[in-house]
Design a protein around this motif. Structure first.
Motif, PDB file in Angstrom:
ATOM      1  N   GLU A   1      42.123  42.343  48.279  1.00 40.45           N
ATOM      2  CA  GLU A   1      42.987  42.567  49.438  1.00 40.45           C
ATOM      3  C   GLU A   1      44.240  41.688  49.396  1.00 40.45           C
ATOM      4  O   GLU A   1      45.114  41.824  50.250  1.00 40.45           O
ATOM      5  N   GLN A   2      44.326  40.812  48.419  1.00 39.37           N
ATOM      6  CA  GLN A   2      45.516  39.964  48.289  1.00 39.37           C
ATOM      7  C   GLN A   2      46.664  40.754  47.687  1.00 39.37           C
ATOM      8  O   GLN A   2      46.453  41.706  46.940  1.00 39.37           O
ATOM      9  N   LYS A   3      47.897  40.296  47.979  1.00 38.99           N
ATOM     10  CA  LYS A   3      49.084  41.022  47.530  1.00 38.99           C
ATOM     11  C   LYS A   3      49.124  41.131  46.000  1.00 38.99           C
ATOM     12  O   LYS A   3      49.238  42.198  45.446  1.00 38.99           O
ATOM     13  N   ASN A   4      49.009  40.029  45.341  1.00 46.14           N
ATOM     14  CA  ASN A   4      49.117  40.066  43.883  1.00 46.14           C
ATOM     15  C   ASN A   4      48.250  38.973  43.238  1.00 46.14           C
ATOM     16  O   ASN A   4      48.756  37.944  42.828  1.00 46.14           O
ATOM     17  N   PRO A   5      46.943  39.232  43.170  1.00 45.92           N
ATOM     18  CA  PRO A   5      46.050  38.166  42.674  1.00 45.92           C
ATOM     19  C   PRO A   5      46.035  38.102  41.146  1.00 45.92           C
ATOM     20  O   PRO A   5      45.072  38.483  40.504  1.00 45.92           O
ATOM     21  N   ALA A   6      47.097  37.613  40.544  1.00 40.87           N
ATOM     22  CA  ALA A   6      47.210  37.667  39.084  1.00 40.87           C
ATOM     23  C   ALA A   6      46.510  36.491  38.395  1.00 40.87           C
ATOM     24  O   ALA A   6      45.958  36.646  37.315  1.00 40.87           O
ATOM     25  N   PHE A   7      46.523  35.318  39.028  1.00 42.66           N
ATOM     26  CA  PHE A   7      45.961  34.122  38.391  1.00 42.66           C
ATOM     27  C   PHE A   7      44.821  33.552  39.229  1.00 42.66           C
ATOM     28  O   PHE A   7      45.031  33.136  40.364  1.00 42.66           O
ATOM     29  N   ILE A   8      43.640  33.581  38.642  1.00 42.43           N
ATOM     30  CA  ILE A   8      42.442  33.108  39.341  1.00 42.43           C
ATOM     31  C   ILE A   8      41.862  31.911  38.591  1.00 42.43           C
ATOM     32  O   ILE A   8      41.540  32.016  37.410  1.00 42.43           O
ATOM     33  N   LEU A   9      41.769  30.790  39.279  1.00 46.88           N
ATOM     34  CA  LEU A   9      41.220  29.577  38.673  1.00 46.88           C
ATOM     35  C   LEU A   9      39.832  29.321  39.249  1.00 46.88           C
ATOM     36  O   LEU A   9      39.658  29.285  40.460  1.00 46.88           O
ATOM     37  N   ASP A  10      38.838  29.146  38.372  1.00 43.85           N
ATOM     38  CA  ASP A  10      37.497  28.779  38.839  1.00 43.85           C
ATOM     39  C   ASP A  10      37.241  27.324  38.483  1.00 43.85           C
ATOM     40  O   ASP A  10      37.179  26.953  37.308  1.00 43.85           O
ATOM     41  N   THR A  11      37.112  26.486  39.514  1.00 42.15           N
ATOM     42  CA  THR A  11      36.947  25.047  39.316  1.00 42.15           C
ATOM     43  C   THR A  11      35.464  24.694  39.329  1.00 42.15           C
ATOM     44  O   THR A  11      34.786  24.923  40.328  1.00 42.15           O
ATOM     45  N   GLY A  12      34.975  24.199  38.217  1.00 43.63           N
ATOM     46  CA  GLY A  12      33.533  23.982  38.075  1.00 43.63           C
ATOM     47  C   GLY A  12      32.850  25.295  37.735  1.00 43.63           C
ATOM     48  O   GLY A  12      31.851  25.672  38.336  1.00 43.63           O
ATOM     49  N   CYS A  13      33.408  25.986  36.733  1.00 46.09           N
ATOM     50  CA  CYS A  13      32.973  27.363  36.417  1.00 46.09           C
ATOM     51  C   CYS A  13      31.650  27.410  35.668  1.00 46.09           C
ATOM     52  O   CYS A  13      31.079  28.479  35.494  1.00 46.09           O
ATOM     53  N   GLY A  14      31.154  26.245  35.176  1.00 43.68           N
ATOM     54  CA  GLY A  14      29.921  26.265  34.398  1.00 43.68           C
ATOM     55  C   GLY A  14      30.034  27.209  33.215  1.00 43.68           C
ATOM     56  O   GLY A  14      31.035  27.181  32.497  1.00 43.68           O
ATOM     57  N   GLU A  15      29.021  28.085  33.021  1.00 47.95           N
ATOM     58  CA  GLU A  15      29.042  28.985  31.868  1.00 47.95           C
ATOM     59  C   GLU A  15      29.828  30.271  32.132  1.00 47.95           C
ATOM     60  O   GLU A  15      29.756  31.204  31.327  1.00 47.95           O
ATOM     61  N   GLY A  16      30.595  30.299  33.222  1.00 47.04           N
ATOM     62  CA  GLY A  16      31.631  31.318  33.369  1.00 47.04           C
ATOM     63  C   GLY A  16      31.221  32.682  33.914  1.00 47.04           C
ATOM     64  O   GLY A  16      32.082  33.554  34.052  1.00 47.04           O
ATOM     65  N   SER A  17      29.941  32.879  34.238  1.00 48.98           N
ATOM     66  CA  SER A  17      29.513  34.222  34.658  1.00 48.98           C
ATOM     67  C   SER A  17      30.156  34.665  35.967  1.00 48.98           C
ATOM     68  O   SER A  17      30.559  35.820  36.105  1.00 48.98           O
ATOM     69  N   HIS A  18      30.263  33.748  36.946  1.00 47.11           N
ATOM     70  CA  HIS A  18      30.888  34.138  38.219  1.00 47.11           C
ATOM     71  C   HIS A  18      32.328  34.595  37.983  1.00 47.11           C
ATOM     72  O   HIS A  18      32.724  35.658  38.429  1.00 47.11           O
ATOM     73  N   LEU A  19      33.106  33.765  37.298  1.00 44.11           N
ATOM     74  CA  LEU A  19      34.524  34.077  37.081  1.00 44.11           C
ATOM     75  C   LEU A  19      34.673  35.396  36.334  1.00 44.11           C
ATOM     76  O   LEU A  19      35.493  36.240  36.679  1.00 44.11           O
ATOM     77  N   SER A  20      33.864  35.566  35.301  1.00 42.37           N
ATOM     78  CA  SER A  20      33.970  36.753  34.482  1.00 42.37           C
ATOM     79  C   SER A  20      33.678  38.018  35.296  1.00 42.37           C
ATOM     80  O   SER A  20      34.444  38.982  35.260  1.00 42.37           O
ATOM     81  N   HIS A  21      32.592  37.992  36.063  1.00 43.84           N
ATOM     82  CA  HIS A  21      32.243  39.169  36.866  1.00 43.84           C
ATOM     83  C   HIS A  21      33.292  39.461  37.928  1.00 43.84           C
ATOM     84  O   HIS A  21      33.678  40.612  38.146  1.00 43.84           O
ATOM     85  N   ILE A  22      33.766  38.413  38.587  1.00 42.14           N
ATOM     86  CA  ILE A  22      34.748  38.598  39.657  1.00 42.14           C
ATOM     87  C   ILE A  22      36.055  39.153  39.087  1.00 42.14           C
ATOM     88  O   ILE A  22      36.603  40.128  39.598  1.00 42.14           O
ATOM     89  N   CYS A  23      36.550  38.565  38.006  1.00 44.77           N
ATOM     90  CA  CYS A  23      37.812  39.039  37.405  1.00 44.77           C
ATOM     91  C   CYS A  23      37.682  40.486  36.930  1.00 44.77           C
ATOM     92  O   CYS A  23      38.585  41.295  37.127  1.00 44.77           O
TER      93      CYS A  23
END
Ligand SMILES: [Zn+2]
Length: 293
Positions: free
Chosen positions: A96-118
């Motif tokens: 719902e954001q205007k232009n969510p081009a850059f997403i930073l995950d702080t404390g991403c661990g093994e990256g599954s959350h960030l990967s699925h969300i992106c």
């Protein structure tokens, strides 16, 4: 050969994003050199690893989180879909954001959350979003780089992240420690910080096994929520609560990835680990804020 490819693929990907970086030592701009390293104007040099991540810590930091924990976490998230309702809810907010081009995950661990969300956001918006995952644990980032190749993975200190000011549209901070001064520095004026904290019933079935005393079985996040509200202009808070049924391998994965079980005796956990299935409560609060300008 495939490891070589990972390094080059990652270096090419970072080349397109190099303007967001600054040197963690001297703050000067950085660029990718010969698809091998990220180098600053003063020649501070950080190599791409074979797996494709970059270690930007000036000296190694030992954490108590090992390979085993991150493998268990990946299994529970990627195979068990343990946090699926959470990542869907977060992806919905981001879309719902205007232009969510850059997403930073702080404390991403093994990256599954960030990967699925992106991947969800990118597929639904039909345009690329850039996911950058940062964690102090080298084991976590190594696993992330191995499993998810089309993201930027950095071993770095949350207190001094190697990015210029206001580069991010979304900062994620999921069940992980925060550094609000840095989050404020890195978030752009229209950006959102999305923080996920446990709510009172989170993993209550596990807590009832580990702790004998009822007062330790309960959990409160009041201080964390107050601190968030002091640092950001709160846009929304919501609670997400559901029960997941886990089979025996996933029960083992849950116990391995959850620090609260580490102090528990084997006898206490044995009955639980022997079960064929268990219903586990996930109870979380999603805090969404903007920076206070
Ligand atoms: Zn430098």
């Amino acid at each position: 050969m495939s490891k070589m490819t990972n390094r080059i693929k990652s270096a090419q990907y970072v080349s397109g994003l190099e303007s967001i970086f600054k040197c963690p030592i001297c703050d000067s701009p950085m660029s990718v050199y010969e698809l091998q390293s990220l180098v600053c104007a003063n020649n501070h040099t950080y190599d791409f690893s074979k797996q494709g991540y970059i270690n930007m810590l000036s000296h190694p930091i030992k954490t108590k989180y090992g390979n085993d924990l991150f493998e268990a976490r990946r299994k529970l998230i990627a195979e068990g879909h343990f946090f699926e309702p959470l990542s869907s809810a977060i992806a919905q907010v981001i879309k719902e954001q205007k232009n969510p081009a850059f997403i930073l995950d702080t404390g991403c661990g093994e990256g599954s959350h960030l990967s699925h969300i992106c991947d969800t956001v990118s597929a639904d918006l039909e345009k690329p979003v850039h996911g950058i995952g940062i964690d102090i644990s080298k084991e976590g980032i190594l696993a992330a780089a191995k499993n998810y190749t089309d993201k930027v993975w950095l071993v770095a200190d949350l207190a001094k992240m190697p990015f210029k000011e206001e580069q991010f549209d979304i900062i994620l901070n999921i069940l992980s420690p925060s550094n609000y001064a840095e989050f404020n520095r890195l978030l752009n004026d229209d950006g959102l910080i999305i923080k996920v904290v446990p709510q009172s019933d989170y993993l209550k079935e596990l807590r009832e096994i580990v702790y004998d005393k009822p007062e330790k079985q309960a959990y409160s996040n009041a201080d964390t929520v107050d601190l968030f509200k002091e640092n950001f202009q709160v846009v929304n808070t919501s609670r997400i609560r559901y029960t997941k049924s886990l089979d025996n391998p996933l029960i083992h994965a849950l116990v391995r990835m959850t620090p609260l079980t580490w102090a528990a005796s084997e006898e206490k956990l044995k009955g639980f680990l022997d079960r064929e299935s268990a219903d586990i409560t996930v109870d979380l609060e999603i805090l969404i804020g903007r920076k206070t300008i």
